[in-house]
Design a protein around this motif. Structure first.
Motif, mmCIF file in Angstrom:
data_model
loop_
_atom_site.group_PDB
_atom_site.id
_atom_site.type_symbol
_atom_site.label_atom_id
_atom_site.label_comp_id
_atom_site.label_asym_id
_atom_site.label_seq_id
_atom_site.Cartn_x
_atom_site.Cartn_y
_atom_site.Cartn_z
ATOM 1 N N THR A 194 8.403 9.984 76.420
ATOM 2 C CA THR A 194 9.455 10.705 75.711
ATOM 3 C C THR A 194 9.567 12.143 76.209
ATOM 4 O O THR A 194 10.680 12.666 76.409
ATOM 5 N N THR A 229 12.875 13.915 77.970
ATOM 6 C CA THR A 229 13.572 15.031 77.327
ATOM 7 C C THR A 229 13.322 16.388 77.970
ATOM 8 O O THR A 229 14.160 17.285 77.858
ATOM 9 N N THR A 260 4.722 13.705 67.828
ATOM 10 C CA THR A 260 6.155 13.882 67.570
ATOM 11 C C THR A 260 6.591 15.337 67.751
ATOM 12 O O THR A 260 7.778 15.608 67.915
ATOM 13 N N HIS A 298 14.361 15.109 67.774
ATOM 14 C CA HIS A 298 15.335 14.062 67.440
ATOM 15 C C HIS A 298 15.222 12.902 68.418
ATOM 16 O O HIS A 298 15.259 11.729 68.018
ATOM 17 N N ALA A 299 15.062 13.219 69.692
ATOM 18 C CA ALA A 299 14.921 12.163 70.696
ATOM 19 C C ALA A 299 13.646 11.353 70.462
ATOM 20 O O ALA A 299 13.627 10.126 70.626
ATOM 21 N N LEU A 355 12.195 10.832 67.606
ATOM 22 C CA LEU A 355 12.398 9.979 66.447
ATOM 23 C C LEU A 355 13.167 8.723 66.825
ATOM 24 O O LEU A 355 12.850 7.617 66.367
ATOM 25 N N GLU A 356 14.162 8.893 67.677
ATOM 26 C CA GLU A 356 14.917 7.729 68.132
ATOM 27 C C GLU A 356 14.042 6.805 68.975
ATOM 28 O O GLU A 356 14.145 5.576 68.886
ATOM 29 N N GLU A 379 10.828 6.440 68.688
ATOM 30 C CA GLU A 379 9.928 5.758 67.763
ATOM 31 C C GLU A 379 10.635 4.590 67.089
ATOM 32 O O GLU A 379 10.049 3.516 66.891
ATOM 33 N N ALA A 380 11.897 4.782 66.741
ATOM 34 C CA ALA A 380 12.676 3.703 66.138
ATOM 35 C C ALA A 380 12.841 2.548 67.108
ATOM 36 O O ALA A 380 12.769 1.370 66.723
ATOM 37 N N ARG A 381 13.054 2.863 68.388
ATOM 38 C CA ARG A 381 13.190 1.801 69.389
ATOM 39 C C ARG A 381 11.880 1.041 69.546
ATOM 40 O O ARG A 381 11.869 -0.190 69.692
#
Length: 416
Positions: free
Chosen positions: A122, A126, A156, A172-173, A175-176, A178-180
């Motif tokens: 990540t 980013t 995070t 924010h990236a 968090l996305e 982590e959702a993926r």
């Protein structure tokens, strides 16, 4: 490498037979540290081998659909565990030499390596390669103090340490991402045991975990201070209550052209005389007492056979307490009628006071609402239920509980 691993195997095998009780306390702790370090270093070797096998296409050459499926058969892993192994091997091979080296040195665990690899990926996406390299060093240092769960939480905000100028956007990236990952890793495995029981294993994503907790937590509270069930048993019974409630709805899709339901097959003699006979549609057996209890529930489809094995009555749920009759029962009992229970009507079965297999009729005078727990309790204990002169149910406790056997009522639903 094969020869060296064989030598290591011999050395470990020799340790298995050593008497740990003979070690001094400092030696015992040192041995634990050494074994744990060796475990991580061997994991680094395993990941390197998995990566090479995956890169060569060995699995497909041997007829497997993927390396994960091949590993399931070869190493007897679950497919999700094998897939995570393949993914981590790829992550450490492409752009994470620092993480791979830390694992090979035994400085981090496999679970920490997975967290670091995800976080570094990540950071690379980013903030670029330089920030990613810094993140490896920071996270590896943190790994000496924090377990994987806390390490992931700290990760995070890794860009606060390695690229503070873009940290907010990166959060924010992350968090996305982590959702993926949560969506990728979600799974539920249902494994049938030899006696018909089912083992549930899996990982739920955050949203589904929240849904399950919201639905199951209110149902896991003890039924009074004397509830003998363990927390695990209460969660089991809560899941059963959820399934019963779901089957009572009309929103489930049909399965094979039929409404969602389970089928229990038994003979009429076994049901009437409570002999040990009853078979689920999955092929596993139930006691006749369990069948009698299930027959009270409109979500069960009993298939009653005569002495020659011919169906006597299939679709018996149409003669159970449904429609206007159930609505009248709900108006009368307002919920589980067992003394002290506060379960609402939607969680309740309609129980025949005088069982239909014993000649009981299907009417309001022969019915009472019971939640799943108290329905089982009534079928397997010495409590009895009857309708009092005013038409409301009352329960007679067993003599061992109350020598006078004074009838008891549920006052919870009638307080207002």
């Amino acid at each position: 490498m094969v020869e060296e691993l064989a030598q290591a195997d011999d050395a470990v095998a020799a340790c298995v037979d050593d008497a740990a009780w003979a070690l001094a306390e400092d030696e015992l702790v040192a041995a634990l540290d050494a074994a744990h370090r060796l475990e991580q270093r061997l994991a680094a070797v395993t990941l390197a081998l998995v990566r090479e096998i995956d890169g060569r296409g060995t699995a497909r050459a041997q007829g497997a659909s993927s390396t994960a499926v091949w590993l399931r058969e070869r190493l007897r892993l679950t497919v999700p565990a094998a897939r995570r192994l393949v993914d981590l091997a790829a992550a450490l091979d492409t752009g994470n030499p620092g993480v791979r080296a830390a694992l090979a040195n035994g400085d981090i665990t496999v679970d920490q390596a997975r967290v670091i690899a995800d976080t570094v990926a990540t950071a690379h996406t980013t903030a670029g390669a330089q920030a990613a390299d810094k993140a490896v060093g920071v996270l590896t240092d943190w790994a000496s103090q924090f377990d994987p769960t806390l390490l992931r939480k700290l990760g995070t905000r890794i860009l606060d340490h390695v690229a503070p100028d873009i940290a907010d956007a990166a959060a924010h990236a992350a968090l996305e991402a982590e959702a993926r990952r949560a969506s990728r890793d979600r799974h539920l495995t249902l494994s049938t045991l030899s006696d018909g029981r089912l083992r549930l294993t899996g990982v739920l994503d955050s949203e589904t975990a929240g849904l399950l907790r919201a639905a199951i937590d209110p149902l896991t509270a003890p039924n009074g201070p004397d509830d003998p069930r363990t927390p695990g048993q209460r969660r089991h019974d809560a899941l059963a209550d959820l399934c019963r409630l779901t089957l009572r709805t009309t929103d489930l899709p049909e399965h094979g052209g039929d409404p969602a339901q389970i089928v229990v097959t038994t003979s009429f003699d076994a049901l009437a005389r409570q002999l040990d006979a009853g078979t689920l549609d999955t092929g596993f057996h139930l006691t006749a007492e369990t069948v009698r209890r299930l027959a009270c529930d409109a979500t069960i489809l009993p298939a009653v056979l005569n002495s020659t094995g011919q169906p006597l009555d299939v679709g018996r749920q149409r003669r159970l307490i449904t429609g206007p009759l159930r609505r009248a029962l709900v108006l009368r009992d307002r919920g589980c009628a067992f003394p002290g229970c506060d379960r609402p009507p939607r969680w309740c079965d309609a129980h025949h006071i005088h069982h239909w297999a014993d000649g009981g009729t299907t009417n309001l005078a022969n019915a009472v609402l019971l939640c799943g727990h108290h329905h089982r309790h009534l079928h397997h204990n010495d409590w009895t239920v009857r309708l009092a002169g005013d038409g409301h149910p009352e329960f007679i406790p067993p003599a061992w509980l109350d020598p006078n056997q004074i009838p008891r009522r549920n006052h919870y639903h009638h307080r207002t």
